[in-house]
Write a protein that holds these residues in place. Structure first.
Motif, PDB file in Angstrom:
ATOM      1  N   GLY A   1     -20.920   5.778 -13.984  1.00 31.79           N
ATOM      2  CA  GLY A   1     -19.665   6.293 -14.577  1.00 31.79           C
ATOM      3  C   GLY A   1     -18.527   4.951 -14.646  1.00 31.79           C
ATOM      4  O   GLY A   1     -18.963   3.948 -13.788  1.00 31.79           O
ATOM      5  N   LYS A   2     -17.442   5.001 -15.530  1.00 28.74           N
ATOM      6  CA  LYS A   2     -16.422   4.028 -15.709  1.00 28.74           C
ATOM      7  C   LYS A   2     -15.323   4.881 -15.558  1.00 28.74           C
ATOM      8  O   LYS A   2     -15.071   5.863 -16.284  1.00 28.74           O
ATOM      9  N   ILE A   3     -14.329   4.402 -14.901  1.00 31.15           N
ATOM     10  CA  ILE A   3     -13.022   5.226 -14.497  1.00 31.15           C
ATOM     11  C   ILE A   3     -11.674   4.035 -14.713  1.00 31.15           C
ATOM     12  O   ILE A   3     -12.029   3.190 -13.925  1.00 31.15           O
ATOM     13  N   GLU A   4     -11.129   4.267 -15.708  1.00 36.68           N
ATOM     14  CA  GLU A   4      -9.796   3.576 -15.785  1.00 36.68           C
ATOM     15  C   GLU A   4      -8.417   4.331 -15.644  1.00 36.68           C
ATOM     16  O   GLU A   4      -8.442   5.463 -16.234  1.00 36.68           O
ATOM     17  N   MET A   5      -7.737   3.996 -14.535  1.00 36.57           N
ATOM     18  CA  MET A   5      -6.510   5.144 -14.158  1.00 36.57           C
ATOM     19  C   MET A   5      -5.746   4.237 -13.490  1.00 36.57           C
ATOM     20  O   MET A   5      -5.966   3.236 -12.683  1.00 36.57           O
ATOM     21  N   VAL A   6      -4.554   4.918 -13.561  1.00 36.75           N
ATOM     22  CA  VAL A   6      -3.296   4.323 -12.413  1.00 36.75           C
ATOM     23  C   VAL A   6      -3.603   4.946 -11.256  1.00 36.75           C
ATOM     24  O   VAL A   6      -4.374   6.064 -11.147  1.00 36.75           O
ATOM     25  N   THR A   7      -3.199   4.534 -10.089  1.00 36.87           N
ATOM     26  CA  THR A   7      -3.619   5.012  -8.675  1.00 36.87           C
ATOM     27  C   THR A   7      -2.623   6.418  -8.429  1.00 36.87           C
ATOM     28  O   THR A   7      -3.141   7.117  -7.764  1.00 36.87           O
ATOM     29  N   ASN A   8      -1.805   6.595  -9.221  1.00 42.58           N
ATOM     30  CA  ASN A   8      -0.971   7.842  -9.036  1.00 42.58           C
ATOM     31  C   ASN A   8      -1.665   8.850  -9.902  1.00 42.58           C
ATOM     32  O   ASN A   8      -1.005   9.153 -11.204  1.00 42.58           O
ATOM     33  N   THR A   9      -2.702   9.177  -9.597  1.00 44.06           N
ATOM     34  CA  THR A   9      -3.474  10.250 -10.443  1.00 44.06           C
ATOM     35  C   THR A   9      -3.897  11.306  -9.273  1.00 44.06           C
ATOM     36  O   THR A   9      -4.778  11.115  -8.275  1.00 44.06           O
ATOM     37  N   GLY A  10      -3.950  12.812  -9.688  1.00 46.66           N
ATOM     38  CA  GLY A  10      -4.345  13.742  -8.951  1.00 46.66           C
ATOM     39  C   GLY A  10      -3.633  14.097  -7.630  1.00 46.66           C
ATOM     40  O   GLY A  10      -2.389  13.519  -7.631  1.00 46.66           O
ATOM     41  N   THR A  11      -4.058  14.523  -6.833  1.00 48.73           N
ATOM     42  CA  THR A  11      -3.723  14.801  -5.382  1.00 48.73           C
ATOM     43  C   THR A  11      -3.797  13.286  -4.829  1.00 48.73           C
ATOM     44  O   THR A  11      -4.846  12.748  -4.683  1.00 48.73           O
ATOM     45  N   TYR A  12      -2.847  12.583  -4.470  1.00 48.59           N
ATOM     46  CA  TYR A  12      -2.815  11.240  -3.962  1.00 48.59           C
ATOM     47  C   TYR A  12      -1.952  10.856  -2.636  1.00 48.59           C
ATOM     48  O   TYR A  12      -1.002  11.748  -2.369  1.00 48.59           O
ATOM     49  N   ILE A  13      -2.163   9.920  -1.845  1.00 46.78           N
ATOM     50  CA  ILE A  13      -1.483   9.689  -0.810  1.00 46.78           C
ATOM     51  C   ILE A  13      -0.836   8.230  -0.928  1.00 46.78           C
ATOM     52  O   ILE A  13      -1.463   7.371  -1.514  1.00 46.78           O
ATOM     53  N   ASP A  14       0.393   8.150  -0.360  1.00 43.41           N
ATOM     54  CA  ASP A  14       1.151   6.958  -0.424  1.00 43.41           C
ATOM     55  C   ASP A  14       1.344   6.114   0.949  1.00 43.41           C
ATOM     56  O   ASP A  14       1.484   7.106   2.125  1.00 43.41           O
ATOM     57  N   CYS A  15       0.732   4.976   0.961  1.00 39.09           N
ATOM     58  CA  CYS A  15       1.219   4.232   2.493  1.00 39.09           C
ATOM     59  C   CYS A  15       2.382   3.197   2.296  1.00 39.09           C
ATOM     60  O   CYS A  15       2.927   3.094   0.952  1.00 39.09           O
ATOM     61  N   PRO A  16       2.971   2.539   3.169  1.00 42.16           N
ATOM     62  CA  PRO A  16       4.053   1.796   3.138  1.00 42.16           C
ATOM     63  C   PRO A  16       4.087   0.982   1.866  1.00 42.16           C
ATOM     64  O   PRO A  16       4.978   0.432   1.333  1.00 42.16           O
ATOM     65  N   PHE A  17       2.782   0.053   1.623  1.00 40.94           N
ATOM     66  CA  PHE A  17       2.555  -0.786   0.610  1.00 40.94           C
ATOM     67  C   PHE A  17       3.229  -0.266  -0.791  1.00 40.94           C
ATOM     68  O   PHE A  17       3.657  -1.084  -1.724  1.00 40.94           O
ATOM     69  N   HIS A  18       2.954   1.133  -0.958  1.00 41.67           N
ATOM     70  CA  HIS A  18       3.492   1.597  -2.284  1.00 41.67           C
ATOM     71  C   HIS A  18       5.027   1.383  -2.479  1.00 41.67           C
ATOM     72  O   HIS A  18       5.673   1.049  -3.451  1.00 41.67           O
ATOM     73  N   ARG A  19       5.775   1.073  -1.163  1.00 39.26           N
ATOM     74  CA  ARG A  19       7.322   1.131  -1.347  1.00 39.26           C
ATOM     75  C   ARG A  19       7.788  -0.182  -0.961  1.00 39.26           C
ATOM     76  O   ARG A  19       8.797  -0.687  -1.538  1.00 39.26           O
ATOM     77  N   PHE A  20       7.041  -0.801   0.081  1.00 36.03           N
ATOM     78  CA  PHE A  20       7.329  -2.002   0.470  1.00 36.03           C
ATOM     79  C   PHE A  20       6.443  -3.304   0.435  1.00 36.03           C
ATOM     80  O   PHE A  20       5.154  -2.788   0.991  1.00 36.03           O
ATOM     81  N   GLU A  21       6.764  -4.046  -0.103  1.00 36.34           N
ATOM     82  CA  GLU A  21       5.893  -5.317  -0.346  1.00 36.34           C
ATOM     83  C   GLU A  21       5.268  -6.012   0.919  1.00 36.34           C
ATOM     84  O   GLU A  21       4.147  -6.307   0.886  1.00 36.34           O
TER      85      GLU A  21
END
Length: 296
Positions: A124-144
């Protein structure tokens, strides 16, 4: 009526030797049992170790009164509940972000030219943004300079003691400190059940959704929770441009899970929660298979 399974078996041990049985009988739940489950049942029931190859022969389901409680009623001490939405081609999770493209890179038909007759594979091949479906955020999402998923340990999102706080969206959309206080939350995953997931994959899901207030986030941070999840479009109020809940929680290395579902199936506490992402470097949010493990 009660059902039992009658069968012959051969069990070989990895350290040598074997045992065999004829016309063996065991109580079962339901009307049938697969060979694999039956082997697990038998091995567990007989408390066998070092089991290698196994054979089930002459299996027959019979109607006969149970002699005792079936082992799959008494020995399975926990079960899992899936708290994740399906991800499929064209799904929009966050309005304004592109839907995933899920397709064949190598189809089964195309693969046949590379393999022997009767052998085929799909890649399979999947192209998507990481904010897809049920997802988890870690600190890098908000802070460089925050931790990405390659730097977050497994203990941060696996088998966490958890609690459900129920704040129905029909009563309020703003989840305040008062809503989340008076619960045992320290060192736990806190899952906010609003019922908003009933609007999943509809236009209504994206607008005027339940969210935490900044004061609620500060309270949970100060209580040293490990993770906060919600069954809504965003843990922050998206009517404005600031994201104080993300800032507060991720700034304290408290992970966030958004777009949960099925929280109504959970008890208020007495279970563990897991939401495990791949070990990506340079990624701050990613889909997960979120789940709860409940004791029977």
């Amino acid at each position: 009526m009660n059902k039992r399974v009658k069968f012959d078996f051969e069990i070989y041990f990895t350290n040598g030797g074997c045992i065999k049985g004829e016309d063996f009988r065991l109580d079962i739940v339901g009307d049938d049992i697969s060979d694999k489950v039956l082997v697990d049942y038998l091995v567990d029931d007989m408390r066998l170790l070092m089991v290698g190859e196994t054979k089930i022969l002459k299996k027959e389901i019979i109607t006969e009164p149970h002699k005792r409680k079936p082992i799959n009623e008494t020995n399975q001490n926990s079960y899992l509940i899936d708290l994740s939405h399906n991800i499929e081609n064209g799904l929009v999770t966050y309005k304004g972000l592109p839907a995933p493209i899920i397709c064949d890179y190598l189809s089964r038909e195309e693969s046949r030219k590379f393999y022997a007759p009767g052998t085929e594979f799909q890649i399979g091949k999947i192209e998507m943004v990481t904010n897809t479906g049920t997802y988890i955020d870690c600190p890098f999402h908000r802070f460089e300079s925050g931790k990405d998923f390659s730097e977050v340990g497994l203990e941060a999102f696996t088998d966490l003691d958890a609690v459900v706080i129920r704040v129905p969206h029909i009563e309020t959309l703003s989840i305040t400190e008062a809503h989340v206080s008076n619960y045992e939350v320290r060192n736990r995953a806190v899952l906010i059940h609003t019922g908003w997931d009933e609007h999943w994959n509809t236009e209504m899901y994206y607008e005027n959704h339940p969210h935490l207030t900044e004061q609620a986030a500060l309270y949970l941070r100060d209580c040293n929770v490990k993770l906060v999840g919600i069954d809504s479009h965003n843990i922050d109020n998206t009517n404005g441009r600031s994201r104080p809940v993300h800032t507060t929680l991720l700034g304290a290395e408290i992970l966030i899970v958004e777009h949960l579902c099925n929280l109504y199936l959970l008890p208020d506490d007495g279970f563990t929660f897991s939401a495990i992402p791949p070990k990506f470097k340079g990624v701050g949010t990613f889909p997960v298979r979120a789940m709860a493990k409940l004791k029977r």
